[in-house]
Design an enzyme around this catalytic site. Structure first.
Site, PDB file in Angstrom:
ATOM      1  N   LYS A 167     -70.106 119.859  11.988  1.00  0.00           N
ATOM      2  CA  LYS A 167     -71.013 120.538  11.189  1.00  0.00           C
ATOM      3  C   LYS A 167     -71.485 119.511  10.121  1.00  0.00           C
ATOM      4  O   LYS A 167     -72.533 119.936   9.324  1.00  0.00           O
ATOM      5  CB  LYS A 167     -70.214 121.610  10.289  1.00  0.00           C
ATOM      6  CG  LYS A 167     -69.087 121.280   9.784  1.00  0.00           C
ATOM      7  CD  LYS A 167     -68.480 122.375   8.878  1.00  0.00           C
ATOM      8  CE  LYS A 167     -67.012 122.640   9.344  1.00  0.00           C
ATOM      9  NZ  LYS A 167     -65.958 121.561   9.039  1.00  0.00           N
TER      10      LYS A 167
ATOM     11  N   LYS B  13     -64.968 108.647   9.976  1.00  0.00           N
ATOM     12  CA  LYS B  13     -65.798 109.078   8.644  1.00  0.00           C
ATOM     13  C   LYS B  13     -65.524 107.835   7.558  1.00  0.00           C
ATOM     14  O   LYS B  13     -66.678 107.594   6.992  1.00  0.00           O
ATOM     15  CB  LYS B  13     -64.662 109.918   7.880  1.00  0.00           C
ATOM     16  CG  LYS B  13     -65.018 111.383   8.624  1.00  0.00           C
ATOM     17  CD  LYS B  13     -64.399 112.548   7.976  1.00  0.00           C
ATOM     18  CE  LYS B  13     -64.991 113.742   8.616  1.00  0.00           C
ATOM     19  NZ  LYS B  13     -64.451 114.913   7.594  1.00  0.00           N
TER      20      LYS B  13
ATOM     21  N   LYS C 216     -68.782 114.881  19.664  1.00  0.00           N
ATOM     22  CA  LYS C 216     -68.380 116.207  19.167  1.00  0.00           C
ATOM     23  C   LYS C 216     -69.388 116.794  18.611  1.00  0.00           C
ATOM     24  O   LYS C 216     -70.049 116.356  17.719  1.00  0.00           O
ATOM     25  CB  LYS C 216     -67.112 116.033  18.467  1.00  0.00           C
ATOM     26  CG  LYS C 216     -66.395 117.205  18.319  1.00  0.00           C
ATOM     27  CD  LYS C 216     -65.383 117.055  17.301  1.00  0.00           C
ATOM     28  CE  LYS C 216     -65.949 116.886  15.632  1.00  0.00           C
ATOM     29  NZ  LYS C 216     -65.051 116.942  14.365  1.00  0.00           N
TER      30      LYS C 216
HETATM   31  P1  TYM Z   1     -62.949 121.148  10.687  1.00  0.00           P
HETATM   32  O1  TYM Z   1     -63.452 121.814   9.451  1.00  0.00           O
HETATM   33  O2  TYM Z   1     -63.664 119.898  11.135  1.00  0.00           O
HETATM   34  O3  TYM Z   1     -62.993 121.951  11.812  1.00  0.00           O
HETATM   35  C1  TYM Z   1     -62.483 123.468  11.938  1.00  0.00           C
HETATM   36  C2  TYM Z   1     -61.837 123.782  13.286  1.00  0.00           C
HETATM   37  O4  TYM Z   1     -62.880 123.554  14.243  1.00  0.00           O
HETATM   38  C3  TYM Z   1     -62.363 122.822  15.317  1.00  0.00           C
HETATM   39  N1  TYM Z   1     -63.448 122.084  15.690  1.00  0.00           N
HETATM   40  C4  TYM Z   1     -64.163 122.010  17.177  1.00  0.00           C
HETATM   41  N2  TYM Z   1     -63.577 122.437  18.126  1.00  0.00           N
HETATM   42  C5  TYM Z   1     -64.185 122.316  19.437  1.00  0.00           C
HETATM   43  N3  TYM Z   1     -65.301 121.888  19.418  1.00  0.00           N
HETATM   44  C6  TYM Z   1     -65.827 121.230  18.348  1.00  0.00           C
HETATM   45  N4  TYM Z   1     -66.785 120.595  18.545  1.00  0.00           N
HETATM   46  C7  TYM Z   1     -65.196 121.303  16.904  1.00  0.00           C
HETATM   47  N5  TYM Z   1     -65.439 120.927  15.714  1.00  0.00           N
HETATM   48  C8  TYM Z   1     -64.524 121.477  15.062  1.00  0.00           C
HETATM   49  C9  TYM Z   1     -61.359 121.768  14.691  1.00  0.00           C
HETATM   50  O5  TYM Z   1     -60.620 121.236  15.527  1.00  0.00           O
HETATM   51  C10 TYM Z   1     -60.649 122.771  13.448  1.00  0.00           C
HETATM   52  O6  TYM Z   1     -59.669 123.209  14.504  1.00  0.00           O
HETATM   53  N6  TYM Z   1     -58.587 118.864   8.743  1.00  0.00           N
HETATM   54  C11 TYM Z   1     -59.123 120.223   9.266  1.00  0.00           C
HETATM   55  C12 TYM Z   1     -59.049 121.628   8.771  1.00  0.00           C
HETATM   56  C13 TYM Z   1     -57.618 121.684   8.183  1.00  0.00           C
HETATM   57  C14 TYM Z   1     -56.603 122.288   8.638  1.00  0.00           C
HETATM   58  C15 TYM Z   1     -55.458 122.391   7.958  1.00  0.00           C
HETATM   59  C16 TYM Z   1     -56.521 122.884   9.867  1.00  0.00           C
HETATM   60  C17 TYM Z   1     -56.987 121.367   6.702  1.00  0.00           C
HETATM   61  N7  TYM Z   1     -55.719 121.659   6.906  1.00  0.00           N
HETATM   62  C18 TYM Z   1     -54.239 122.756   8.304  1.00  0.00           C
HETATM   63  C19 TYM Z   1     -55.419 123.605  10.559  1.00  0.00           C
HETATM   64  C20 TYM Z   1     -54.364 123.623   9.622  1.00  0.00           C
HETATM   65  C21 TYM Z   1     -60.612 120.114   9.671  1.00  0.00           C
HETATM   66  O7  TYM Z   1     -61.359 119.220   9.145  1.00  0.00           O
HETATM   67  O8  TYM Z   1     -61.259 120.710  10.549  1.00  0.00           O
END
Ligand code: TYM
Length: 343
Positions: free
Chosen positions: A210, A124, A207
């Site tokens: 979004k 990022k 990957k």
């Molecule tokens: P984020 O918003 O990027 O993604 C949310 C969840 O979706 C999963 N994910 C994927 N899984 C499979 N294939 C993909 N292409 C894919 N893209 C995203 C992510 O692994 C995630 O589980 N930092 C985290 C959010 C967060 C969080 C937390 C999660 C903040 N605090 C506490 C768990 C516990 C994030 O940016 O996820």
């Protein structure tokens, strides 16, 4: 690998599960298969808290109107995907100020060297040019706070978040050594056997994200059936004609993974069903399977979004419940660190 606990009749005895999504855009099929689908499957076995991490999104500039809408949309999508708002605690991260408070403390217990190793930060920050916000660097401390505040046992996430879970465990262990073993529960990570890393439809070596500027790289959970069919039809596949499950064919492997994660069929069973068939067949079938899975979530999300009063009441109730629990942990942390109790 983590053992999932059998359902227990005593609600209070259930272990605690926490997870979240950044409402920085509409959720994708990757978010669904890597995270949300598993939350829904595991929800009855755990005492659950799921939230939209709005504080995390501002590590990259957000349009305020858009952020508000996406935060409502994320919570509506959680409900539409099958989370029961009467059973699990749903809220917006910024409504529970203890997240930001504990994050500061954890910032004082995480090391620059550890944060520097974070893959997500490297990716990022490379896109930010010269002015990299400090928040992007310290982001894992806020994520650790999200988890440790609730004495969490299990965190179901996709593959890309595993590194953040490791640093969370390291911070917790470090603080437990200083302030007493039972200060924080050490959380375990859960990633699904298939679907933990869904790849971009336009570049199957990266990957599905979004935040990808190319909307055809991802299926969004509010795409129409028609858009889903078009995106899958245009998905980048590999050279050759044989349908096999191999890292040398990342585009084909991705479509098989998507099918497997949705239907529960093994990847081998899926490969076997395509003997003598072509890439086109796999794309068409995958499109139908994705449309059948996403369609009901999309339609239900729109329904839930129409009822703002309901959504606001879910968020209010969720923040109250989460806040009371978070405060217990924060109080203990502040007390052990030597802060004078608040009145
Ligand atoms: P984020 O918003 O990027 O993604 C949310 C969840 O979706 C999963 N994910 C994927 N899984 C499979 N294939 C993909 N292409 C894919 N893209 C995203 C992510 O692994 C995630 O589980 N930092 C985290 C959010 C967060 C969080 C937390 C999660 C903040 N605090 C506490 C768990 C516990 C994030 O940016 O996820």
């Amino acid at each position: 690998m983590i053992q999932i606990q059998p359902k227990q009749s005593q609600k209070t005895a259930r272990k605690i599960m926490v997870s979240a999504v950044q409402p920085s855009n509409r959720l994708t099929l990757g978010n669904y298969l890597g995270a949300l689908k598993n939350w829904v499957q595991l929800q009855s076995q755990f005492d659950c808290l799921f939230f939209a991490v709005d504080l995390h999104t501002i590590t990259v500039r957000q349009d305020p109107k858009e952020l508000r809408e996406q935060t409502y949309r994320a919570i509506a999508t959680y409900i539409a995907a099958g989370l029961d708002p009467n059973e699990v605690t749903l809220f917006a991260q910024s409504h529970v100020p203890q997240h930001a408070e504990l994050a500061w403390v954890l910032n004082c217990f995480v090391y620059m060297g550890e944060l520097n190793r974070m893959t997500q930060y490297k990716d990022k920050s490379a896109k930010q040019g010269q002015n990299i916000p400090v928040g992007l660097f310290t982001y894992p401390a806020l994520m650790a706070a999200d988890i440790l505040l609730y004495q969490t046992h299990l965190v179901p996430v996709g593959e890309d978040q595993k590194q953040h879970l490791e640093i969370t465990r390291d911070i917790a262990q470090r603080m437990n050594q200083v302030y007493g073993d039972e200060l924080f529960t050490i959380p375990e990570v859960y990633t699904p056997p298939v679907g933990a890393r869904i790849m971009s439809l336009q570049d199957p070596t990266s990957k599905m994200s979004k935040s990808d500027p190319d909307p055809s790289s991802a299926v969004y959970l509010n795409d129409s059936d028609d858009q889903i069919r078009k995106k899958l039809k245009r998905a980048v596949t590999d050279s050759g004609t044989e349908i096999s499950y191999s890292p040398e064919k990342p585009g084909i492997k991705n479509l098989i993974d998507i099918q497997s994660a949705i239907t529960g069929q093994s990847t081998q069973t899926i490969v076997d069903s395509y003997v003598g068939k072509q890439y086109g067949h796999l794309k068409v079938d995958t499109a139908e399977i994705v449309a059948a899975a996403v369609g009901p979530i999309r339609d239900r999300t729109e329904e839930v979004l129409k009822d703002q009063a309901f959504l606001n009441s879910v968020l209010k109730r969720g923040a109250e419940k989460a806040g009371a629990r978070a405060e217990q942990t924060l109080k203990t942390v502040f007390d052990r660190m030597g802060f004078i109790p608040r009145g």
